[in-house]
Design a protein around this motif. Sequence first.
Motif, PDB file in Angstrom:
ATOM      1  N   LEU A  29       0.838  -1.210   0.000  1.00 26.07           N
ATOM      2  CA  LEU A  29       0.000   0.000   0.000  1.00 26.07           C
ATOM      3  C   LEU A  29       0.870   1.256   0.000  1.00 26.07           C
ATOM      4  CD1 LEU A  29      -2.766  -1.115   2.531  1.00 26.07           C
ATOM      5  CD2 LEU A  29      -3.042  -0.741   0.069  1.00 26.07           C
ATOM      6  N   LYS A  30       1.986   1.211   0.738  1.00 26.95           N
ATOM      7  CA  LYS A  30       2.907   2.346   0.732  1.00 26.95           C
ATOM      8  C   LYS A  30       3.479   2.567  -0.662  1.00 26.95           C
ATOM      9  CE  LYS A  30       4.589   2.343   5.522  1.00 26.95           C
ATOM     10  NZ  LYS A  30       5.798   2.179   6.382  1.00 26.95           N
ATOM     11  N   ALA A  31       3.790   1.464  -1.342  1.00 21.74           N
ATOM     12  CA  ALA A  31       4.341   1.559  -2.691  1.00 21.74           C
ATOM     13  C   ALA A  31       3.350   2.190  -3.660  1.00 21.74           C
ATOM     14  CB  ALA A  31       4.765   0.181  -3.184  1.00 21.74           C
ATOM     15  N   GLU A  32       2.064   2.065  -3.352  1.00 18.45           N
ATOM     16  CA  GLU A  32       1.017   2.687  -4.171  1.00 18.45           C
ATOM     17  C   GLU A  32       0.826   4.160  -3.825  1.00 18.45           C
ATOM     18  OE1 GLU A  32      -2.509   0.407  -3.551  1.00 18.45           O
ATOM     19  OE2 GLU A  32      -1.657  -1.448  -4.358  1.00 18.45           O
ATOM     20  N   GLY A  33       1.590   4.648  -2.863  1.00 19.91           N
ATOM     21  CA  GLY A  33       1.504   6.051  -2.484  1.00 19.91           C
ATOM     22  C   GLY A  33       0.594   6.350  -1.319  1.00 19.91           C
ATOM     23  N   LYS A  34       0.073   5.311  -0.653  1.00 26.23           N
ATOM     24  CA  LYS A  34      -0.830   5.535   0.471  1.00 26.23           C
ATOM     25  C   LYS A  34      -0.010   5.726   1.761  1.00 26.23           C
ATOM     26  CE  LYS A  34      -4.713   3.094  -1.591  1.00 26.23           C
ATOM     27  NZ  LYS A  34      -5.745   2.044  -1.440  1.00 26.23           N
ATOM     28  N   PRO A  35      -0.421   6.674   2.602  1.00 29.24           N
ATOM     29  CA  PRO A  35       0.355   7.012   3.805  1.00 29.24           C
ATOM     30  C   PRO A  35       0.113   6.034   4.952  1.00 29.24           C
ATOM     31  CG  PRO A  35      -1.577   8.408   3.707  1.00 29.24           C
ATOM     32  CD  PRO A  35      -1.608   7.558   2.455  1.00 29.24           C
ATOM     33  N   VAL A  36       0.416   4.782   4.721  1.00 32.13           N
ATOM     34  CA  VAL A  36       0.161   3.756   5.732  1.00 32.13           C
ATOM     35  C   VAL A  36       1.225   3.815   6.830  1.00 32.13           C
ATOM     36  CG1 VAL A  36       0.073   1.261   6.158  1.00 32.13           C
ATOM     37  CG2 VAL A  36      -1.008   2.234   4.118  1.00 32.13           C
ATOM     38  N   VAL A  37       0.767   3.754   8.070  1.00 32.17           N
ATOM     39  CA  VAL A  37       1.665   3.599   9.212  1.00 32.17           C
ATOM     40  C   VAL A  37       1.563   2.137   9.645  1.00 32.17           C
ATOM     41  CG1 VAL A  37       2.164   4.246  11.597  1.00 32.17           C
ATOM     42  CG2 VAL A  37       1.402   5.990   9.963  1.00 32.17           C
ATOM     43  N   SER A  38       2.683   1.442   9.635  1.00 36.67           N
ATOM     44  CA  SER A  38       2.649   0.009   9.932  1.00 36.67           C
ATOM     45  C   SER A  38       3.308  -0.305  11.269  1.00 36.67           C
ATOM     46  CB  SER A  38       3.356  -0.787   8.829  1.00 36.67           C
ATOM     47  OG  SER A  38       3.373  -2.169   9.155  1.00 36.67           O
ATOM     48  N   TYR A  39       2.533  -0.976  12.117  1.00 40.86           N
ATOM     49  CA  TYR A  39       3.034  -1.496  13.385  1.00 40.86           C
ATOM     50  C   TYR A  39       3.184  -3.024  13.299  1.00 40.86           C
ATOM     51  CZ  TYR A  39       1.361   3.010  15.253  1.00 40.86           C
ATOM     52  OH  TYR A  39       1.130   4.339  15.500  1.00 40.86           O
ATOM     53  N   ALA A  40       3.280  -3.542  12.086  1.00 40.06           N
ATOM     54  CA  ALA A  40       3.171  -4.992  11.887  1.00 40.06           C
ATOM     55  C   ALA A  40       4.450  -5.758  12.170  1.00 40.06           C
ATOM     56  CB  ALA A  40       2.690  -5.280  10.464  1.00 40.06           C
ATOM     57  N   ALA A  41       5.568  -5.284  11.647  1.00 40.41           N
ATOM     58  CA  ALA A  41       6.788  -6.085  11.714  1.00 40.41           C
ATOM     59  C   ALA A  41       7.581  -5.820  12.985  1.00 40.41           C
ATOM     60  CB  ALA A  41       7.666  -5.810  10.496  1.00 40.41           C
ATOM     61  N   ALA A 360      -8.201   4.006   8.695  1.00 41.97           N
ATOM     62  CA  ALA A 360      -7.173   4.848   9.303  1.00 41.97           C
ATOM     63  C   ALA A 360      -5.821   4.703   8.617  1.00 41.97           C
ATOM     64  CB  ALA A 360      -7.037   4.514  10.784  1.00 41.97           C
ATOM     65  N   GLU A 361      -5.731   3.763   7.689  1.00 43.78           N
ATOM     66  CA  GLU A 361      -4.467   3.461   6.998  1.00 43.78           C
ATOM     67  C   GLU A 361      -3.350   3.175   8.015  1.00 43.78           C
ATOM     68  OE1 GLU A 361      -4.713   5.477   2.681  1.00 43.78           O
ATOM     69  OE2 GLU A 361      -4.327   6.896   4.300  1.00 43.78           O
ATOM     70  N   VAL A 362      -3.706   2.333   8.982  1.00 43.71           N
ATOM     71  CA  VAL A 362      -2.780   1.870  10.011  1.00 43.71           C
ATOM     72  C   VAL A 362      -2.787   0.343   9.983  1.00 43.71           C
ATOM     73  CG1 VAL A 362      -2.374   1.702  12.501  1.00 43.71           C
ATOM     74  CG2 VAL A 362      -3.034   3.891  11.482  1.00 43.71           C
ATOM     75  N   ALA A 363      -1.608  -0.269   9.938  1.00 42.40           N
ATOM     76  CA  ALA A 363      -1.501  -1.727   9.884  1.00 42.40           C
ATOM     77  C   ALA A 363      -1.142  -2.266  11.267  1.00 42.40           C
ATOM     78  CB  ALA A 363      -0.443  -2.152   8.874  1.00 42.40           C
ATOM     79  N   VAL A 364      -2.012  -3.144  11.783  1.00 39.17           N
ATOM     80  CA  VAL A 364      -1.761  -3.860  13.037  1.00 39.17           C
ATOM     81  C   VAL A 364      -1.992  -5.339  12.759  1.00 39.17           C
ATOM     82  CG1 VAL A 364      -2.508  -1.881  14.431  1.00 39.17           C
ATOM     83  CG2 VAL A 364      -4.166  -3.672  13.855  1.00 39.17           C
ATOM     84  N   GLN A 392      -2.575   8.506  16.876  1.00 38.69           N
ATOM     85  CA  GLN A 392      -3.550   9.596  16.798  1.00 38.69           C
ATOM     86  C   GLN A 392      -4.643   9.286  15.776  1.00 38.69           C
ATOM     87  OE1 GLN A 392      -0.891  12.926  16.093  1.00 38.69           O
ATOM     88  NE2 GLN A 392      -0.794  13.420  18.285  1.00 38.69           N
ATOM     89  N   ARG A 393      -4.302   8.590  14.712  1.00 34.39           N
ATOM     90  CA  ARG A 393      -5.332   8.153  13.758  1.00 34.39           C
ATOM     91  C   ARG A 393      -6.320   7.206  14.437  1.00 34.39           C
ATOM     92  NH1 ARG A 393      -2.024   6.589   8.210  1.00 34.39           N
ATOM     93  NH2 ARG A 393      -0.759   8.495   8.059  1.00 34.39           N
ATOM     94  N   LEU A 394      -5.794   6.299  15.255  1.00 34.93           N
ATOM     95  CA  LEU A 394      -6.685   5.379  15.976  1.00 34.93           C
ATOM     96  C   LEU A 394      -7.560   6.136  16.970  1.00 34.93           C
ATOM     97  CD1 LEU A 394      -4.356   2.316  16.749  1.00 34.93           C
ATOM     98  CD2 LEU A 394      -5.845   2.706  14.794  1.00 34.93           C
ATOM     99  N   GLN A 395      -6.988   7.120  17.638  1.00 38.94           N
ATOM    100  CA  GLN A 395      -7.778   7.936  18.575  1.00 38.94           C
ATOM    101  C   GLN A 395      -8.940   8.622  17.857  1.00 38.94           C
ATOM    102  OE1 GLN A 395      -4.662  10.417  20.144  1.00 38.94           O
ATOM    103  NE2 GLN A 395      -4.232   9.039  21.868  1.00 38.94           N
ATOM    104  N   ARG A 396      -8.677   9.126  16.665  1.00 39.09           N
ATOM    105  CA  ARG A 396      -9.737   9.789  15.889  1.00 39.09           C
ATOM    106  C   ARG A 396     -10.773   8.766  15.422  1.00 39.09           C
ATOM    107  NH1 ARG A 396      -5.185  12.833  14.034  1.00 39.09           N
ATOM    108  NH2 ARG A 396      -4.975  11.529  12.163  1.00 39.09           N
ATOM    109  N   LEU A 397     -10.306   7.608  14.972  1.00 38.49           N
ATOM    110  CA  LEU A 397     -11.235   6.588  14.464  1.00 38.49           C
ATOM    111  C   LEU A 397     -12.184   6.107  15.545  1.00 38.49           C
ATOM    112  CD1 LEU A 397     -12.165   4.543  12.286  1.00 38.49           C
ATOM    113  CD2 LEU A 397     -10.274   3.064  13.018  1.00 38.49           C
ATOM    114  N   PHE A 398     -11.658   5.925  16.767  1.00 39.20           N
ATOM    115  CA  PHE A 398     -12.467   5.362  17.833  1.00 39.20           C
ATOM    116  C   PHE A 398     -12.990   6.401  18.835  1.00 39.20           C
ATOM    117  CE2 PHE A 398      -9.583   1.718  16.700  1.00 39.20           C
ATOM    118  CZ  PHE A 398     -10.568   0.968  16.079  1.00 39.20           C
ATOM    119  N   ALA A 399     -12.983   7.671  18.399  1.00 36.38           N
ATOM    120  CA  ALA A 399     -13.483   8.742  19.283  1.00 36.38           C
ATOM    121  C   ALA A 399     -14.992   8.640  19.444  1.00 36.38           C
ATOM    122  CB  ALA A 399     -13.103  10.078  18.691  1.00 36.38           C
TER     123      ALA A 399
END
Length: 399
Positions: A29-41, A360-364, A392-399
């Motif tokens: 997804l990052k390679a496609e230009g999406k601003p993904v924040v990854s907590y996966a690895a 949220a474009e966040v990877a968990v 902060q994206r998660l905080q906004r998503l689950f507000a």
Amino acid sequence: MTERAPLSRKLSAIAESATLKVDAKAKALKAEGKPVVSYAAGEPDFATPQFIVDAAAAALADPASYRYTPAPGLPALREAIAAKTLRDSGLEVSPAQVIVTNGGKQSVYQAFQAVVNPGDEVLLPAPYWTTYPEAIRLADGTPVEVFAGADQDYKVTVEQLEAARTDRTTALVFVSPSNPTGSVYTAEETKVIGEWAVEHGIWIISDEIYQNLTYEGATATSIVAAVPEAANQTILVNGVAKTYAMTGWRVGWMVGPADAMKIAGNLQSHLSSNVNNVAQKAAIAALNGPQDEASEMREAFDRRRRLIVAELSKIEGMRVPNPLGAFYVYPDVQGLLGRTWGGVTPTTSLELADLILEQAEVAVVPGEAFGPSGYIRMSYALGDDALLEGVQRLQRLFA
């Protein structure tokens, strides 16, 4: 024409690594230009210390590095690992009791191959690293999950282990600090579990890859230090990947009783032979060289750990035990399930992880990769700015 013979049933039943799968999706997804924040690895974002890289460069100039070397590892590296094992695990071993492997994963695989026979049961405390059950199955064993939730700080008790033990139980997986939870067993908890295993003649596969990453004064007490008599039935697995930011160098090791190491070494002689010589010489430098940069990385992980725990704890419905080791946080997200977020009502942590990535474009990594649903794993081994942005994206998503 006769139909082609089938593929291996054993390998066909093995699942892809869930953590690597999520990480690969995030990178795509990052390679496609999406601003993904990854907590996966579970991969430090730091560069390998320069003195280690310099040792590898010197090894490249040495023609001896271009040849086969002993399958169990370079003698100098096995000596360095034996010294580290005494220093950090409190166990004195000879270099002959050390086998250098292609990363920690190979040592995990070979450890189970060495002690598990068809039909044997292996007690597997959950949440667990996603590779353990598959490695057990590849050894024709049966993983028996023993679950401890957030209320137990994700640490199993002897009473739970005893309740799961049968006459087919042959081994126990012990991991402290833990991947995926970051939990660290106390010295007393470790001692009680070690004594129980000795009483019942059960092998212990102790993964110590995160032993140098502990916080708030916590200590990763090796089970062989807590119970010295357990050494004859314990295999320690470890590596340079996490402490020295050397995940791509692929140098791990296993340490154990001479008879177990003999048969594991025989396996490796056919499986892979020696580990890359340049990487081995880099690992020698890592273990024998200055530890200042490793300490600095640990301090950075500690700072990030405190930040992510504090910020995730602000999300109503998310329970965040305080991890004292490794570089993971493992929130209990059951309070977020069954509720509607952005028009979607997730009922499992797998569905929740998909929602988080979509909205949220966040990877968990969902808890299903490590045991029961209802949890997510987030690695804080990423840059400070990205770490805060994702939370902060998660905080906004689950507000």
